[in-house]
Design a protein around this motif. Sequence first.
Motif, mmCIF file in Angstrom:
data_model
loop_
_atom_site.group_PDB
_atom_site.id
_atom_site.type_symbol
_atom_site.label_atom_id
_atom_site.label_comp_id
_atom_site.label_asym_id
_atom_site.label_seq_id
_atom_site.Cartn_x
_atom_site.Cartn_y
_atom_site.Cartn_z
ATOM 1 N N ALA A 299 -14.601 34.897 30.237
ATOM 2 C CA ALA A 299 -15.595 34.155 31.010
ATOM 3 C C ALA A 299 -15.478 32.642 30.824
ATOM 4 C CB ALA A 299 -17.001 34.627 30.634
ATOM 5 N N SER A 300 -14.447 32.184 30.106
ATOM 6 C CA SER A 300 -14.220 30.753 29.852
ATOM 7 C C SER A 300 -15.419 30.087 29.185
ATOM 8 C CB SER A 300 -13.877 30.013 31.151
ATOM 9 O OG SER A 300 -12.784 30.595 31.800
ATOM 10 N N LEU A 301 -16.062 30.792 28.260
ATOM 11 C CA LEU A 301 -17.223 30.243 27.568
ATOM 12 C C LEU A 301 -16.755 29.385 26.402
ATOM 13 C CD1 LEU A 301 -19.488 33.440 27.390
ATOM 14 C CD2 LEU A 301 -19.392 31.701 29.200
ATOM 15 N N THR A 302 -17.022 28.085 26.485
ATOM 16 C CA THR A 302 -16.604 27.185 25.417
ATOM 17 C C THR A 302 -17.772 26.420 24.811
ATOM 18 O OG1 THR A 302 -16.067 25.490 27.054
ATOM 19 C CG2 THR A 302 -14.252 26.871 26.268
ATOM 20 N N LYS A 303 -18.671 25.888 25.610
ATOM 21 C CA LYS A 303 -19.795 25.144 25.055
ATOM 22 C C LYS A 303 -21.077 25.408 25.828
ATOM 23 C CE LYS A 303 -21.477 20.843 23.407
ATOM 24 N NZ LYS A 303 -21.632 19.476 23.488
ATOM 25 N N ASP A 304 -21.173 24.870 27.038
ATOM 26 C CA ASP A 304 -22.399 25.001 27.822
ATOM 27 C C ASP A 304 -22.359 26.271 28.658
ATOM 28 O OD1 ASP A 304 -23.527 22.565 26.939
ATOM 29 O OD2 ASP A 304 -22.223 21.458 28.307
ATOM 30 N N VAL A 305 -23.417 27.070 28.545
ATOM 31 C CA VAL A 305 -23.504 28.323 29.290
ATOM 32 C C VAL A 305 -24.828 28.383 30.034
ATOM 33 C CG1 VAL A 305 -22.015 29.564 27.655
ATOM 34 C CG2 VAL A 305 -24.492 29.666 27.387
ATOM 35 N N VAL A 306 -24.839 29.210 31.061
ATOM 36 C CA VAL A 306 -26.055 29.498 31.808
ATOM 37 C C VAL A 306 -26.263 31.002 31.740
ATOM 38 C CG1 VAL A 306 -27.189 29.377 34.060
ATOM 39 C CG2 VAL A 306 -25.690 27.520 33.333
ATOM 40 N N ILE A 307 -27.474 31.402 31.382
ATOM 41 C CA ILE A 307 -27.818 32.821 31.285
ATOM 42 C C ILE A 307 -28.848 33.089 32.367
ATOM 43 C CG2 ILE A 307 -28.789 34.616 29.807
ATOM 44 C CD1 ILE A 307 -27.816 32.937 27.399
ATOM 45 N N ILE A 308 -28.512 34.034 33.260
ATOM 46 C CA ILE A 308 -29.402 34.302 34.394
ATOM 47 C C ILE A 308 -29.832 35.764 34.402
ATOM 48 C CG2 ILE A 308 -28.418 32.440 35.794
ATOM 49 C CD1 ILE A 308 -26.956 34.600 37.434
#
Length: 143
Positions: A97-106
Motif C-alpha cells: 500500500a506504499s505506507l511510509t509516513k502519512d496515512v488516511v484511514i477511512i
Amino acid sequence: MFIGEYAHTIDTKGRVIMPAKFREELGISFIVTKGLDGCLFVYSKSEWAALEEKLKTLPFTSKDARSFNRFFFAGAIECEVDKQGRILVSQNLREYASLTKDVVIIGVSTRIEIWDKDKWENYCDDSETSPDEIAEKMSLLGI
C-alpha cells in the motif's frame, strides 16, 4: 458501521493509530489484508467470516476465483490494538500500500481502508471518481 476519514502517521516500526471510533466495533482482534486500488482493507472477525463464506462459493475451477482468493487470503494478517490504540502493519502490507509516513484511514460501511495520504488524495482528485460520475454509474445499478 464504519464511517469517516482520519489522518494519522505510521511510525518506522509500522505502527499506526486506529481511530477510537473504529476500535470498539473491530473487537479484540481483526483482519488486515491487501485491498483493491492500492490500499489495505480491515475487517472485523464477523465481517471477515461472512466474506470468507461468500468467497468459498466461488468455483475453484475458475482461474480468476483462484487468483483473487490467493491475493486476498495470502496477504491477510490478524491484528490487535495495543495499549496506545495502535496496530502493527506488516512490512509486506506496508510495501503493497506504499505506507511510509502519512496515512488516511477511512470507514467504508463494513470495512476500513488504510491509504497512503498521497494515493488517497490522487484517488479523490481523479476525474473518474468525481461524485457526479459515480452517482451516474450507480443509478445504472438501481441505486
